[in-house]
Write a protein that holds these residues in place. Structure first.
Motif, PDB file in Angstrom:
ATOM      1  N   MET A   1       0.820  -1.190   0.000  1.00 20.81           N
ATOM      2  CA  MET A   1       0.000   0.000   0.000  1.00 20.81           C
ATOM      3  C   MET A   1       0.868   1.259   0.000  1.00 20.81           C
ATOM      4  O   MET A   1       0.494   2.246  -0.618  1.00 20.81           O
ATOM      5  N   LEU A   2       1.996   1.197   0.678  1.00 19.20           N
ATOM      6  CA  LEU A   2       2.885   2.352   0.717  1.00 19.20           C
ATOM      7  C   LEU A   2       3.431   2.664  -0.673  1.00 19.20           C
ATOM      8  O   LEU A   2       3.538   3.826  -1.054  1.00 19.20           O
ATOM      9  N   VAL A   3       3.724   1.632  -1.432  1.00 20.40           N
ATOM     10  CA  VAL A   3       4.248   1.825  -2.784  1.00 20.40           C
ATOM     11  C   VAL A   3       3.198   2.495  -3.668  1.00 20.40           C
ATOM     12  O   VAL A   3       3.510   3.401  -4.454  1.00 20.40           O
ATOM     13  N   ILE A   4       1.956   2.088  -3.548  1.00 16.36           N
ATOM     14  CA  ILE A   4       0.893   2.676  -4.355  1.00 16.36           C
ATOM     15  C   ILE A   4       0.697   4.141  -3.988  1.00 16.36           C
ATOM     16  O   ILE A   4       0.518   4.995  -4.853  1.00 16.36           O
ATOM     17  N   ARG A   5       0.751   4.460  -2.719  1.00 13.56           N
ATOM     18  CA  ARG A   5       0.621   5.859  -2.297  1.00 13.56           C
ATOM     19  C   ARG A   5       1.797   6.692  -2.792  1.00 13.56           C
ATOM     20  O   ARG A   5       1.626   7.839  -3.215  1.00 13.56           O
ATOM     21  N   LEU A   6       2.982   6.115  -2.748  1.00 10.90           N
ATOM     22  CA  LEU A   6       4.163   6.807  -3.251  1.00 10.90           C
ATOM     23  C   LEU A   6       4.028   7.080  -4.751  1.00 10.90           C
ATOM     24  O   LEU A   6       4.355   8.173  -5.223  1.00 10.90           O
ATOM     25  N   LEU A   7       3.533   6.110  -5.504  1.00 13.59           N
ATOM     26  CA  LEU A   7       3.332   6.307  -6.938  1.00 13.59           C
ATOM     27  C   LEU A   7       2.302   7.387  -7.213  1.00 13.59           C
ATOM     28  O   LEU A   7       2.449   8.171  -8.160  1.00 13.59           O
ATOM     29  N   ALA A   8       1.266   7.460  -6.401  1.00 14.91           N
ATOM     30  CA  ALA A   8       0.246   8.502  -6.573  1.00 14.91           C
ATOM     31  C   ALA A   8       0.840   9.884  -6.316  1.00 14.91           C
ATOM     32  O   ALA A   8       0.558  10.837  -7.058  1.00 14.91           O
ATOM     33  N   VAL A   9       1.657  10.012  -5.299  1.00 13.23           N
ATOM     34  CA  VAL A   9       2.294  11.300  -5.004  1.00 13.23           C
ATOM     35  C   VAL A   9       3.256  11.683  -6.120  1.00 13.23           C
ATOM     36  O   VAL A   9       3.289  12.843  -6.565  1.00 13.23           O
ATOM     37  N   LEU A  10       4.020  10.722  -6.618  1.00 12.15           N
ATOM     38  CA  LEU A  10       4.940  11.016  -7.711  1.00 12.15           C
ATOM     39  C   LEU A  10       4.195  11.413  -8.978  1.00 12.15           C
ATOM     40  O   LEU A  10       4.642  12.294  -9.720  1.00 12.15           O
ATOM     41  N   ALA A  11       3.066  10.789  -9.240  1.00 11.73           N
ATOM     42  CA  ALA A  11       2.266  11.168 -10.404  1.00 11.73           C
ATOM     43  C   ALA A  11       1.746  12.598 -10.252  1.00 11.73           C
ATOM     44  O   ALA A  11       1.761  13.373 -11.213  1.00 11.73           O
ATOM     45  N   ALA A  12       1.297  12.959  -9.061  1.00 14.71           N
ATOM     46  CA  ALA A  12       0.805  14.323  -8.830  1.00 14.71           C
ATOM     47  C   ALA A  12       1.926  15.346  -9.003  1.00 14.71           C
ATOM     48  O   ALA A  12       1.715  16.412  -9.601  1.00 14.71           O
ATOM     49  N   ILE A  13       3.088  15.029  -8.523  1.00 12.89           N
ATOM     50  CA  ILE A  13       4.235  15.930  -8.695  1.00 12.89           C
ATOM     51  C   ILE A  13       4.595  16.050 -10.172  1.00 12.89           C
ATOM     52  O   ILE A  13       4.883  17.143 -10.667  1.00 12.89           O
ATOM     53  N   GLY A  14       4.570  14.937 -10.878  1.00 11.14           N
ATOM     54  CA  GLY A  14       4.871  14.962 -12.308  1.00 11.14           C
ATOM     55  C   GLY A  14       3.873  15.776 -13.101  1.00 11.14           C
ATOM     56  O   GLY A  14       4.243  16.531 -14.006  1.00 11.14           O
ATOM     57  N   ILE A  15       2.590  15.651 -12.763  1.00  5.55           N
ATOM     58  CA  ILE A  15       1.552  16.434 -13.447  1.00  5.55           C
ATOM     59  C   ILE A  15       1.769  17.921 -13.199  1.00  5.55           C
ATOM     60  O   ILE A  15       1.756  18.730 -14.130  1.00  5.55           O
ATOM     61  N   GLY A  16       1.976  18.268 -11.952  1.00  6.25           N
ATOM     62  CA  GLY A  16       2.184  19.683 -11.620  1.00  6.25           C
ATOM     63  C   GLY A  16       3.428  20.267 -12.276  1.00  6.25           C
ATOM     64  O   GLY A  16       3.373  21.365 -12.842  1.00  6.25           O
ATOM     65  N   VAL A  44      -3.146   4.131 -11.008  1.00  5.51           N
ATOM     66  CA  VAL A  44      -2.721   3.887  -9.621  1.00  5.51           C
ATOM     67  C   VAL A  44      -3.909   4.022  -8.675  1.00  5.51           C
ATOM     68  O   VAL A  44      -4.088   3.200  -7.764  1.00  5.51           O
ATOM     69  N   VAL A  45      -4.754   5.024  -8.888  1.00  7.19           N
ATOM     70  CA  VAL A  45      -5.925   5.208  -8.027  1.00  7.19           C
ATOM     71  C   VAL A  45      -6.870   4.018  -8.138  1.00  7.19           C
ATOM     72  O   VAL A  45      -7.379   3.508  -7.138  1.00  7.19           O
ATOM     73  N   PHE A  46      -7.121   3.561  -9.373  1.00  2.00           N
ATOM     74  CA  PHE A  46      -8.026   2.426  -9.552  1.00  2.00           C
ATOM     75  C   PHE A  46      -7.460   1.140  -8.947  1.00  2.00           C
ATOM     76  O   PHE A  46      -8.202   0.343  -8.374  1.00  2.00           O
ATOM     77  N   VAL A  47      -6.153   0.933  -9.039  1.00  2.00           N
ATOM     78  CA  VAL A  47      -5.535  -0.236  -8.406  1.00  2.00           C
ATOM     79  C   VAL A  47      -5.677  -0.141  -6.895  1.00  2.00           C
ATOM     80  O   VAL A  47      -6.002  -1.132  -6.224  1.00  2.00           O
ATOM     81  N   PHE A  48      -5.456   1.047  -6.356  1.00  2.00           N
ATOM     82  CA  PHE A  48      -5.585   1.247  -4.912  1.00  2.00           C
ATOM     83  C   PHE A  48      -7.008   0.960  -4.449  1.00  2.00           C
ATOM     84  O   PHE A  48      -7.231   0.251  -3.460  1.00  2.00           O
ATOM     85  N   LEU A  49      -7.996   1.489  -5.181  1.00  2.00           N
ATOM     86  CA  LEU A  49      -9.386   1.247  -4.805  1.00  2.00           C
ATOM     87  C   LEU A  49      -9.772  -0.223  -4.967  1.00  2.00           C
ATOM     88  O   LEU A  49     -10.544  -0.751  -4.157  1.00  2.00           O
ATOM     89  N   ALA A  50      -9.249  -0.879  -5.976  1.00  2.00           N
ATOM     90  CA  ALA A  50      -9.528  -2.303  -6.161  1.00  2.00           C
ATOM     91  C   ALA A  50      -8.940  -3.119  -5.006  1.00  2.00           C
ATOM     92  O   ALA A  50      -9.579  -4.065  -4.521  1.00  2.00           O
ATOM     93  N   LEU A  51      -7.750  -2.757  -4.557  1.00  2.00           N
ATOM     94  CA  LEU A  51      -7.162  -3.466  -3.416  1.00  2.00           C
ATOM     95  C   LEU A  51      -7.976  -3.249  -2.147  1.00  2.00           C
ATOM     96  O   LEU A  51      -8.164  -4.178  -1.352  1.00  2.00           O
TER      97      LEU A  51
END
Length: 62
Positions: A1-16, A44-51
């Motif tokens: 779960m920590l890895v998925i959250r980290l990927l979500a934060v990195l995606a948000a930083i990349g978008i910004g 990443v969000v959909f994988v997190f919600l599916a988990l």
């Protein structure tokens, strides 16, 4: 779960960062990168919600 959250934060930083670079330079390449980061972030969000859903379904069975 920590890895998925980290990927979500990195995606948000990349978008910004990509959107800021696009606004500063006007180069459409950065806008395309932002779109790709957004799609990856949605995956990443959909994988997190599916988990989370799978955890709710299978936890009572244990």
């Amino acid at each position: 779960m920590l890895v998925i959250r980290l990927l979500a934060v990195l995606a948000a930083i990349g978008i910004g960062a990509s959107l800021i670079a696009w606004m500063l330079t006007g180069n459409s390449r950065y806008r395309r990168w932002a779109w790709n980061f957004l799609r990856a972030g949605l995956v990443v969000v959909f994988v997190f919600l599916a988990l989370l859903a799978l955890e709710r379904v299978f936890l009572p069975l244990a």
